[in-house]
Design an enzyme around this catalytic site. Structure first.
Site, PDB file in Angstrom:
ATOM      1  N   TYR A 238       0.817  -1.214   0.000  1.00 59.13           N
ATOM      2  CA  TYR A 238       0.000   0.000   0.000  1.00 59.13           C
ATOM      3  C   TYR A 238       0.852   1.265   0.000  1.00 59.13           C
ATOM      4  CZ  TYR A 238      -2.924   3.712   2.017  1.00 59.13           C
ATOM      5  OH  TYR A 238      -3.547   4.913   2.268  1.00 59.13           O
ATOM      6  N   LYS A 242       1.616   3.937  -3.127  1.00 56.64           N
ATOM      7  CA  LYS A 242       1.188   5.327  -2.931  1.00 56.64           C
ATOM      8  C   LYS A 242       2.382   6.273  -3.076  1.00 56.64           C
ATOM      9  CE  LYS A 242      -2.485   6.661  -1.830  1.00 56.64           C
ATOM     10  NZ  LYS A 242      -3.649   7.095  -2.650  1.00 56.64           N
TER      11      LYS A 242
END
Length: 493
Positions: A238, A242
């Site tokens: 994640y 990002k």
């Protein structure tokens, strides 16, 4: 000098929202429609095969949620016509060129009218499949940027990231891209997109050739994501993807302002549209829910570590204010939106509040029994936690394995179930470790300056408060957050 108005800026504006079915995107849509009914249009990009499917999804997963009850009460019988006039469900997907908007007339209409783009699309699973996380969190940003270039009236692109793109750094984390300097150098030495997508494609082809099940493919893709993230120096898929998305934004040479909002852990609403609204478990909420039910007795965490959390409505307020304050400017800026610098709370205090709540108002299970809770046992290092798990659970599991073998597999189902649950717990603990043992404090000087500008420049600044200093954590956790978590999540499971 006459003060300006945030609502005045939003009047007659056309906004594109990606990620509108998500926690943050949904509340943004609700806030805009509730406080500025004279907004011209909201385009909501939704994964769907056609317009009808997109519209159905909008009503089922956004407009039909309890979150919109205040707005529904306000408009009464005119609610449906108001939504039909102001909101357009657009079938599309950030993982495709032109955001997957296939209808030419609609695409031209959007490009000719959109003035603000909010990109809140993203997968937030820490161990998401690598192919999915790359296509949404990283390369999806490139597609949004490409589409933004085609919007003739664009005044602003606001991208929602996460404060944890800093990885596992400690100390004061600045509101800039310095934490990604090395990663940027690394991925600009070669074609990152081609390399990573080739790696994914080769692995998927290999699995298909082996006739692997969908579960095996998913597990393998998740494992690859964690491996690649750690290879580049990030704790999970994640935050790594990002971070890559932010790098793509930073490399953009376009002449419209790009604002990056980096919230910390987003929690239930503080006040708007009503206190305590939450959608799904948000990081620490799964621990709180398990504890309320008497199922969590120990935790990998330093009790004195500061846990940075911020209510969702404050994050939405920061987004709206940042849009208005930075519209039509040429410079790009990053804002941390959190609480660790201005109003810190540590895990020990959180535990104390949750313990008191669960003692005074114990959770009643489906069997009618009250859950019993005790003080949590804290483990400050992964090593001590593993040792505890070894003695408390893994050794008994080995004993069950021996007994099962001695009885000819009589306890096989029990053993398999117990083993799977233990593996799941350990995987979750490993995923959450970087956050439970996080030693960073998020600097928010840019956000503080934005608050100052908002107070001095806008007459309606109070309606868009995002100052964490006003939060009484004891009152919020005990009278807003836990009741909201129980009402909107726990009781529905």
């Amino acid at each position: 000098m006459e003060l300006e108005s945030i609502l005045g800026y939003l009047q007659n504006k056309t906004i594109l929202v990606t990620g509108a079915t998500g926690f943050l995107g949904m509340l943004f849509v609700e806030k805009i429609l509730r406080v500025q009914p004279d907004v011209k249009r909201l385009y909501l990009l939704l994964r769907a095969s056609d317009t009808k499917s997109a519209t159905d999804r909008m009503h089922d997963q956004i407009i039909g949620k309890e979150l919109f009850t205040v707005l529904k009460d306000k408009w009464g019988t005119n609610f449906d016509s108001f939504i039909a006039e102001k909101v357009v469900a657009v079938p599309g997907d950030v993982t495709f060129d032109d955001l997957g908007v296939k209808e030419i007339k609609l695409r031209e209409e959007m490009c000719n009218g959109i003035e603000i783009i909010l990109n809140s699309a993203g997968t937030t699973n820490f161990d998401e499949r690598y192919d999915i996380a790359l296509s949404v969190n990283a390369f999806g940003v490139q597609h949004v940027l490409s589409f933004a270039k085609k919007c003739l009236k664009l005044e602003m692109l606001l991208h929602v990231s996460t404060a944890y793109v800093c990885g596992e750094r400690a100390g004061l984390i600045l509101e800039d891209s310095s934490c990604m300097d090395e990663l940027e150098k690394e991925i600009t030495r070669f074609d990152f997109k081609v390399q990573e997508m080739n790696l994914v494609e080769e692995k998927l082809n290999e699995l298909k050739a082996q006739d692997a099940t969908e579960q095996v493919i998913t597990t393998t893709m998740k494992d690859i994501g964690i491996e690649r993230a750690k290879l580049y120096g990030w704790p999970n898929t994640y935050v790594f993807t990002k971070a890559v998305g932010e790098i793509f934004l930073g490399q953009s040479k376009d002449h419209f302002p790009i604002v990056i909002i980096r919230p910390s852990v987003i929690t239930s609403s503080y006040k708007e549209p009503f206190p305590g609204w939450v959608q799904g478990f948000r990081t620490i909420d799964s621990v709180i829910a398990g504890y309320c039910k008497g199922k969590v007795t120990c935790l990998l965490v330093d009790p004195m570590s500061v846990f940075d959390m911020i209510p969702v409505d404050m994050v939405v307020h920061s987004m709206i204010v940042a849009m208005v304050a930075n519209a039509n400017k040429s410079s790009n800026i990053i804002y941390h939106v959190g609480s660790s610098l201005r109003n810190p709370i540590n895990f020990l205090n959180i535990h104390s509040f949750v313990f008191r709540y669960c003692t005074e108002k114990p959770w009643i299970g489906k069997d009618g029994k009250r859950a019993k809770v005790g003080k949590l046992r804290f483990f400050k290092t992964m090593a001590t936690f593993r040792m505890y798990m070894q003695i408390r659970f893994m050794l008994p599991l080995e004993g069950l394995k021996f007994v099962n073998k001695a009885f000819g597999g009589y306890f096989q189902d029990l053993y398999v179930n117990y083993n799977q649950k233990l593996k799941l717990v350990m995987r979750l603990v490993e995923l959450y470790e970087p956050y439970m043992l996080f030693k960073g404090i998020f600097d928010d000087n840019n956000a503080e300056e934005l608050r100052r500008i908002t107070r001095e420049r806008f007459v309606d600044a109070e309606a868009f408060n995002f100052d964490a200093r006003c939060i009484d954590w004891e009152d919020y956790i005990m009278h807003t957050h836990i009741p909201g978590l129980q009402k909107y999540v726990m009781m529905k499971r």
